[in-house]
Design a protein around this motif. Structure first.
Motif, mmCIF file in Angstrom:
data_model
loop_
_atom_site.group_PDB
_atom_site.id
_atom_site.type_symbol
_atom_site.label_atom_id
_atom_site.label_comp_id
_atom_site.label_asym_id
_atom_site.label_seq_id
_atom_site.Cartn_x
_atom_site.Cartn_y
_atom_site.Cartn_z
ATOM 1 N N TRP A 1 0.822 -1.210 0.000
ATOM 2 C CA TRP A 1 0.000 0.000 0.000
ATOM 3 C C TRP A 1 0.856 1.260 0.000
ATOM 4 O O TRP A 1 0.569 2.205 -0.729
ATOM 5 N N ARG B 1 -6.662 0.798 -4.888
ATOM 6 C CA ARG B 1 -6.678 2.041 -4.114
ATOM 7 C C ARG B 1 -7.715 3.015 -4.639
ATOM 8 O O ARG B 1 -8.234 3.840 -3.901
ATOM 9 N N SER C 1 -10.740 2.114 -2.825
ATOM 10 C CA SER C 1 -10.613 2.574 -1.441
ATOM 11 C C SER C 1 -10.832 4.080 -1.338
ATOM 12 O O SER C 1 -11.486 4.570 -0.411
ATOM 13 N N ASN D 1 -6.921 6.425 2.467
ATOM 14 C CA ASN D 1 -7.258 5.003 2.422
ATOM 15 C C ASN D 1 -7.499 4.452 3.825
ATOM 16 O O ASN D 1 -8.430 3.667 4.043
ATOM 17 N N GLY E 1 0.610 5.864 -2.755
ATOM 18 C CA GLY E 1 -0.507 5.842 -3.678
ATOM 19 C C GLY E 1 -0.983 7.227 -4.060
ATOM 20 O O GLY E 1 -2.064 7.388 -4.627
#
Length: 948
Positions: free
Chosen positions: A103, A118, A121, A343, A705
């Motif tokens: 992540w 992601r 999310s 997230n 991310g």
């Protein structure tokens, strides 16, 4: 006895060693690293001295050292509030997201086909924010609450005045109940835009629509009072004055959301949704508004679209609308977010669901009312009769001092005003904690008259009703959900991410581990300094290291992104000129600059003048001099990136800086490419006055991310007095500009990562990292020469730490740079930077962390794609039906019964043998239809029925 060197961090961080170095140098045509550097970095800017940072520590030594710093921080129970609260990070989220490289090493989801996890999310995050605020549209996070409020102010100001032909409507009302740090940031952002901030009481300050464009409120306010703003909102609407509300998301699970009583924008922080305090960050700010502002909203928006096979797919909606792409027409310079923290916050809501959030909020409120009633029973004057989590009571002088002394003795922090104390409770507060608080105050809690919130302020609408917020209540189920999302995304755990200008290097586990320790994660940003002695020591040392590395004399750690660093640097330059009674407004910016540069200039109230580049990609010195001469009486600054945005060390850089100084301007250097400088040259050596540093690039903070990042600025003696200050800590210079970020030291906890990077590499390791970054890039260039054209090189034919491959010649055959980017997914790689800084190109940066085996596989992939391009050019495959045009190929497509393509399944999915050895990464969707998504904008979780 010789010290054991197996724990030497440079051997773990740097990918190329020994014989591999010689192999790569031979391919390049250099006899040594020294010769390579001599051919790459101009001699007239080379540093004479070694870096003055401590000798390298092993990972074991560093962990012992950082434990000693953590022990110097005192972990009190802080009930300070003011936008920061203790929270519980569910262990399953801590372990599987925050501490999981699958992540935290992901890149921003520009390549949506390998970012569906992601993106889902972040769509959850947007849905939570939209639901709780009562607004139809939310973005995928901003940097913090204070800067989100500032973004709202700027957006509403431009919106109010975009068609105004007379004098601008430039007054912004800010209620005195808004958090002090937010007021301070609003003042910072307002000054260069000629916005006048008027602070007063919302119910006592008359506003008129001919001079005021917006009103800002806090809900609940800084003293914890829950005010009824409904009639006020109607009055503002009648006068065509925008209303922005900074709201507590946890409180909104109980309180009527601002979107239901007239707010135009709702901003805030999601910190109390499971994000540790971290002495100020990183935390995900939020921004929610009406759909009519969808093209003005700052930051990123995740939307629902479909792929080439008409399957549902997610991507960044209105992608080319991102503010930084608008350059000098931007109303924001936002280029990053807090994706990792968003997230986590979104997953916190998924884990708890509506019922869990209501239970948490009701417990907080019940304990708060019991504390309030106890104070009232004992004769204290409570200022706020209607509250959610905060009690404020009148007290002054010796009585306040006595309470503070008892609180310190019990290791408890309150918020102390001039004649009041505020106490903010949170989800970590239990009955035993309340008893300690009451003991400090000399009262007893009283639960007998725990009143309810006024009916007119109580939330009646539902929230978090989508299926995703109902399914994952057990740890097993949410663990599997998190893993299923992670499996959809390519990250550094899979392969090299060769992004030019983004430096996706190793984010070492040892660097990140201390972030989870209580001694760093559980410190409120406004505690007394003696409770954060470990943090303060780290700040002092890190500032010194960064100053030495950059060749400057002072440093501010406050800017919490690269764009914030740009803004802080330019605002310091602005303050310098104003201090000399010289209101200079022109900023020169090369045509090749990243879009945040002109956007930051506009935000600082400057006029952007573009300087042309020559055919080699360098700044056109003659054009620069002409522009400087033209604006000599008004020249404030030049913004440059070095090495250049084109990946080249410009030999004329000193002359460029001298020209600007001769005409009275200062030089701002964008630190995006600092990874090619450390140990060999510096911004100070080239003649710059200020630079920002992307700690999430050169100094190893993960990209997460799409965030977090940090963008500290380093400055010379001229600008040191103007470094940003803060209302709650004595940071900055003696003529400090107002705050840039909500916390005094920005996202303080992740500064530990860059501190660790420097301490474990030491002076030699830092310099070697730069050398190997140059080696790896030039090796790729040499291996691709003859197959692809490198667009720009230096005088000796070398690139810096990155190179631009020109794909424009293939457009005539129906092949685009995007086709190459998507085909690389089939080869197991994330695409390089696409069409920046030159449309139709890709920019490659391997970093120093990758080894020769990985680099060679990437080269094989690029050569494999070149062979496929040649097949299309020769007519072996149609221009509209080939492996590039149809890429990426999903498992669903390859395994389907029907195969209506002129090439084999093997060619589509396994073009090279290394992919058969555990290297294959399957995208979960085919190429995404961006236009479809923009025509059918959906930015919250769709209902289950919409997928059927």
């Amino acid at each position: 006895m010789k010290q054991n060197q197996t724990g030497s961090f440079d051997k773990r961080h740097i990918g190329v060693h020994g014989d591999d170095t010689a192999t790569m140098l031979s391919k390049i045509g250099a006899k040594s690293i020294e010769e390579l550097v001599d051919k790459t970095v101009p001699k007239n800017i080379r540093s004479e001295k070694s870096l003055d940072v401590p000798a390298a520590m092993s990972e074991y030594e560093y962990l012992n050292h950082i434990k000693s710093l953590a022990a110097k921080n005192s972990v009190f129970k802080s009930y300070i509030g003011q936008g920061y609260y203790n929270t519980i990070t569910p262990s399953v989220i801590l372990r599987n997201i925050l501490e999981n490289p699958g992540w935290y090493t992901q890149y921003t989801p520009y390549q949506a086909e390998i970012a569906q996890g992601r993106l889902e999310s972040l769509l959850n995050f947007q849905t939570v924010v939209s639901d709780l605020t009562g607004m139809p549209l939310a973005n995928a996070s901003l940097l913090d609450e204070g800067t989100a409020a500032a973004e709202a102010m700027a957006m509403l100001y431009y919106q109010k005045n975009k068609r105004n032909k007379g004098a601008s409507i430039n007054k912004c009302f800010v209620d005195e109940g808004v958090f002090e740090q937010t007021k301070n940031i609003l003042e910072t952002r307002a000054a260069p835009l000629n916005i006048e901030i008027v602070v007063g009481k919302w119910d006592e300050t008359p506003l008129d629509g001919t001079t005021f464009f917006a009103s800002f409120l806090q809900f609940p306010n800084a003293k914890g009072s829950v005010e009824d703003y409904r009639a006020y909102s109607i009055e503002l609407e009648s006068k065509e004055i925008f209303l922005c509300v900074a709201a507590d998301l946890m409180a909104l699970s109980l309180l009527k959301p601002p979107g239901e009583w007239g707010a135009d924008v709702v901003v805030g922080t999601t910190q109390r949704f499971g994000i540790p305090l971290g002495y100020g960050g990183p935390h995900a700010g939020y921004f929610a508004t009406h759909e009519k502002f969808k093209r003005q909203i700052p930051g990123r928006i995740i939307g629902v679209s479909q792929d080439a096979d008409e399957h549902p797919a997610l991507r960044m909606a209105l992608q080319t609308r991102e503010q930084h792409i608008k350059r000098e027409k931007a109303t924001s310079n936002i280029c990053t977010a807090q994706a990792l923290l968003a997230n986590m916050a979104g997953m916190y809501a998924v884990y708890h669901g509506k019922e869990g959030l209501l239970a948490i909020a009701n417990t907080i409120h019940s304990l708060t009312k019991a504390l309030s009633q106890g104070l009232t029973n004992d004769g204290f004057v409570v200022d706020n009769s209607t509250m959610f989590d905060t009690v404020t009571f009148h007290i002054e002088g010796m009585q306040q001092d006595a309470i503070r002394a008892r609180a310190i003795e019990q290791k408890v922090n309150f918020f102390y005003g001039e004649d009041f104390i505020s106490i903010s409770l949170d989800e970590t507060t239990h009955l035993e904690d309340l008893e300690v608080i009451c003991e400090v105050l000399g009262i007893k809690p009283d639960f007998t008259e725990v009143g309810k919130l006024p009916v007119e302020l109580v939330r009646t609408t539902s929230f978090c009703d989508n299926e995703v917020f109902k399914k994952y209540r057990t740890e097993t189920s949410i663990m599997r959900y998190i893993k299923s999302l992670e499996n959809k995304d390519l990250s550094l755990v899979h392969s090299m991410i060769p992004l030019g200008s983004c430096t996706m290097k190793l984010n070492a586990a040892t660097q990140l581990m201390p972030l989870s320790w209580d001694g760093f994660s559980q410190i409120h940003p406004f505690v007394p300094l003696d409770q954060a002695a470990g943090y303060q020591q780290m700040f002092t040392e890190l500032r010194a290291y960064l100053c030495d590395i950059t060749g400057f004399t002072a440093c501010s750690l406050q800017p919490n992104s690269g764009a914030q660093g740009e803004y802080a640097g330019l605002m310091s330059i602005r303050a310098y000129h104003l201090d000399r009674n010289d209101d200079r407004k022109v900023v020169l910016i090369p045509s090749s600059a990243h879009g945040t540069n002109p956007a930051s200039g506009v935000m600082c109230g400057m006029k952007v003048v573009v300087v042309q580049c020559d055919e080699k990609g360098n700044i056109d010195v003659a054009d620069l001099k002409a522009r400087a001469e033209e604006h000599k009486d008004n020249l404030a600054a030049l913004m440059i990136t070095y090495p250049s945005t084109h990946g080249v060390f410009e030999s004329a850089v000193k002359e460029i800086c001298d020209i600007v100084h001769d005409y009275g301007g200062l030089v701002y250097m964008d630190g995006a490419n600092m990874n090619a400088q450390v140990g060999y040259t510096s911004p100070g050596a080239i003649g710059a006055d200020v630079c920002h540093l992307n700690l999430h690039k050169t100094f190893a903070i993960p990209h997460g991310g799409g965030g977090p990042g940090m963008g500290p600025i380093c400055v010379n003696d001229k600008l040191a007095p103007f470094l940003p200050g803060h209302v709650y800590e004595n940071v900055g210079g003696d003529k400090a500009i107002d705050a840039i970020s909500a916390a005094p030291n920005g996202s303080a906890s992740i500064l530990l990562i860059s501190y660790a990077y420097i301490r474990m590499l030491g002076p030699d390791g830092l310099k070697q990292s730069t050398a190997i970054a140059l080696l790896n890039a030039n090796y790729i260039k040499s291996c691709l020469d003859g197959s692809y054209e490198t667009l720009y090189t230096g005088e000796d034919g070398m690139c810096a730490h990155e190179l631009i491959i020109d794909l424009r010649p293939y457009k005539a055959f129906g092949i685009t740079a995007e086709d190459v980017a998507k085909r690389l997914i089939d080869y197991g790689f994330h695409a390089p930077t696409l069409s920046f800084p030159v449309a139709g190109t890709i920019m490659i940066e391997p970093t120093e962390s990758e080894n020769l085996e990985e680099i060679d596989m990437f080269i094989q992939a690029m050569l494999g794609i070149k062979a496929e391009i040649e097949e299309i050019i020769s007519g072996d495959y149609p221009q509209d039906n080939n492996v590039l045009h149809n890429a990426p190929h999903t498992l669903h497509r390859v395994a389907a019964d029907d195969w209506n393509y002129p090439y084999s399944r093997q060619k589509a999915a396994y073009p090279l043998d290394y992919l058969k050895q555990g290297r294959k990464f399957w995208p979960t969707v085919a190429r995404i239809d961006n236009a479809y998504g923009d025509r059918n904008l959906i930015c919250t979780c769709p209902s289950v029925e919409s997928y059927q």
